[in-house]
Design a protein around this motif. Structure first.
Motif, PDB file in Angstrom:
ATOM      1  N   THR A 141      -8.397   2.007  14.170  1.00 33.89           N
ATOM      2  CA  THR A 141      -7.704   2.226  12.510  1.00 33.89           C
ATOM      3  C   THR A 141      -7.702   3.922  13.398  1.00 33.89           C
ATOM      4  OG1 THR A 141     -10.033   2.368  12.297  1.00 33.89           O
ATOM      5  CG2 THR A 141      -9.768   0.250  11.830  1.00 33.89           C
ATOM      6  N   TRP A 163      -7.498  -6.782  11.422  1.00 32.84           N
ATOM      7  CA  TRP A 163      -7.422  -5.704  11.404  1.00 32.84           C
ATOM      8  C   TRP A 163      -5.475  -5.977  10.216  1.00 32.84           C
ATOM      9  CZ3 TRP A 163      -9.370  -1.797  14.852  1.00 32.84           C
ATOM     10  CH2 TRP A 163     -10.378  -1.087  15.276  1.00 32.84           C
ATOM     11  N   ALA A 166      -6.032  -7.207   7.366  1.00 32.56           N
ATOM     12  CA  ALA A 166      -6.471  -6.025   6.081  1.00 32.56           C
ATOM     13  C   ALA A 166      -4.834  -4.997   5.660  1.00 32.56           C
ATOM     14  CB  ALA A 166      -7.002  -5.551   6.591  1.00 32.56           C
ATOM     15  N   LEU A 167      -4.248  -4.867   6.831  1.00 31.50           N
ATOM     16  CA  LEU A 167      -3.118  -3.824   6.514  1.00 31.50           C
ATOM     17  C   LEU A 167      -2.488  -4.734   5.700  1.00 31.50           C
ATOM     18  CD1 LEU A 167      -2.847  -2.419  10.024  1.00 31.50           C
ATOM     19  CD2 LEU A 167      -3.715  -1.903   7.764  1.00 31.50           C
ATOM     20  N   GLU A 169      -2.662  -7.572   3.196  1.00 37.78           N
ATOM     21  CA  GLU A 169      -3.319  -7.386   2.599  1.00 37.78           C
ATOM     22  C   GLU A 169      -3.025  -5.890   0.817  1.00 37.78           C
ATOM     23  OE1 GLU A 169      -7.238  -9.098   2.663  1.00 37.78           O
ATOM     24  OE2 GLU A 169      -6.052 -10.588   3.687  1.00 37.78           O
ATOM     25  N   ASP A 170      -3.357  -5.037   2.114  1.00 35.62           N
ATOM     26  CA  ASP A 170      -3.422  -4.016   1.991  1.00 35.62           C
ATOM     27  C   ASP A 170      -2.015  -4.020   0.661  1.00 35.62           C
ATOM     28  OD1 ASP A 170      -2.904  -0.563   2.131  1.00 35.62           O
ATOM     29  OD2 ASP A 170      -4.961  -1.062   1.167  1.00 35.62           O
ATOM     30  N   ASN A 172       0.460  -1.180   1.768  1.00 38.18           N
ATOM     31  CA  ASN A 172       1.279   0.071   1.940  1.00 38.18           C
ATOM     32  C   ASN A 172       1.820   0.429   2.871  1.00 38.18           C
ATOM     33  OD1 ASN A 172      -0.651   0.959  -0.774  1.00 38.18           O
ATOM     34  ND2 ASN A 172      -1.971   0.872   0.029  1.00 38.18           N
TER      35      ASN A 172
END
Length: 378
Positions: A141, A163, A166-167, A169-170, A172
């Motif tokens: 990460t 991972w 998660a990216l 969903e984030d 950004n």
């Protein structure tokens, strides 16, 4: 009037700055995340290092701000600088310790040796890298990982799907770092200190022994390092310190490859586990040196006190009671070994202290340090 250093974070690194500050007559103030932390002795404020008002109020009471960790957000660091606060190391340097992708980009720009790497945002990118690197790689990460966290050895493109999710969903635009799986014979660390005026001090290169991704032992100096290995490690660390503009202590973790190259693994812009041996084993400890550096005072000598010094971490602590409950027996059995207690409650896997031994015979020094650490963590 005493010089005043403010430390954000109240872990064991801040705790180990306290004796050095006392010896120099420096007032040390600590912003703690919670009550009862390792550096509670010097904690003058308790608050969230992610809250600007809290950090700014603390910073206004000291001459210079430095850190126990590298997690203070960039926007807060830069606002401190805009408000006229002296921050060392500054946000432009800390940026590369906070983001592994930016670190790799900067080190490559400086022409320094690093593992082959790539920025990946999806399964296809990981699959391509694996295909070009023998089917195995290391994925990290970009932010937040330490002591083996946020690091996975992978052999399939779906090994880090969580991972990637998660990216996504984030939202950004984040990415992961993928690196070649380096074939190394051992891990080394080169610790240096740099003050704003440019003076640099270098300790002997050390060998670090990792267990489960966490530093367990440090041997100073690294065996069979005199000559080319020591010279190259020094050149690399000095180039990093100067190229990034680090102020304070910098630890450069290195792989010594099976074909005798040195590659940069990680950077830490603060006192580091690989430098703890210097408290008892060097003329000037990394903690005293860090205070000198951030205050732009002349740096101290870094020579070793003994031919060999071995530092061993104490993990977990006793199954019942505390480290101090074992002092009577442990200190009697090992009177030549220095014990450092971080004031933490016992917990499996937690670094609760370390021990250091020094002397002329490496085998005996290592035995004394390992036996003492084992006594305190059974």
């Amino acid at each position: 009037m005493a010089l005043t250093v403010g430390v954000i974070g109240a872990g064991q690194l801040a705790r180990m700055m306290i004796p050095a500050a006392v010896n120099l007559g420096i007032e040390l103030k600590v912003l703690a995340e919670a009550d009862g932390m390792s550096a509670d002795l010097a904690a003058v404020s308790v608050g969230d290092y992610r809250d600007l008002a809290t950090v700014l109020a603390f910073a206004k009471t000291v001459d210079v701000i430095t850190f126990d960790h590298e997690h203070v957000p960039q926007e807060i660091l830069r606002e401190l600088v805009r408000e006229g606060v002296t921050v060392r190391p500054g946000p432009d340097a800390l940026l590369y310790a906070q983001d592994k992708l930016l670190m790799r980009e900067k080190l490559a720009e400086l022409g320094l040796p690093v593992p082959d790497w790539a920025r990946i945002v999806d399964v296809a990118g990981l699959a391509e890298f694996l295909s070009n690197h023998g089917g195995r790689a290391v994925v990290k990460t970009a932010r937040g990982g330490y002591d083996g966290k946020g690091v996975r050895v992978v052999s399939h493109e779906h090994d880090v799907d969580d991972w990637f999710q998660a990216l996504a969903e984030d939202g950004n635009g984040g990415a992961l770092l993928v690196e070649e799986l380096v074939h190394f014979s051992r891990e080394l660390a080169q610790v240096v200190a740099r003050r704003p005026s440019g003076e640099i001090a270098v300790w002997p290169v050390v060998e670090t022994v990792q267990r489960d991704g966490v530093c367990a032992e440090v041997i100073a100096p690294a065996p069979q390092s005199v000559g080319r290995i020591a010279d190259v490690a020094t050149d690399i660390a000095v180039a990093v310190a100067e190229g990034i503009g680090v102020t304070g202590v910098l630890a450069v973790e290195l792989f010594q490859t099976t074909d005798e190259r040195l590659l940069i693994n990680e950077l830490a812009m603060r006192p580091h586990n690989s430098g703890h041996w210097s408290i008892d084993g060097a003329t000037t400890s990394q903690f005293e040196q860090h205070l000198r550096a951030v205050l732009d005072l002349p740096l101290g000598a870094t020579g070793a006190r003994d031919p060999w010094t071995v530092m061993v971490n104490i993990f977990g602590g006793p199954a019942s009671g505390s480290l101090s409950d074992r002092y009577a027996a442990g200190l009697a059995q090992h009177p030549l070994v220095k014990v450092h207690n971080y004031g933490k409650a016992s917990r499996p896997g937690r670094k609760v202290g370390h021990v250091t031994a020094g002397g002329d015979d490496l085998d005996e020094v290592a035995y004394q340090a390992r036996a003492t650490a084992q006594f305190f963590q059974q």
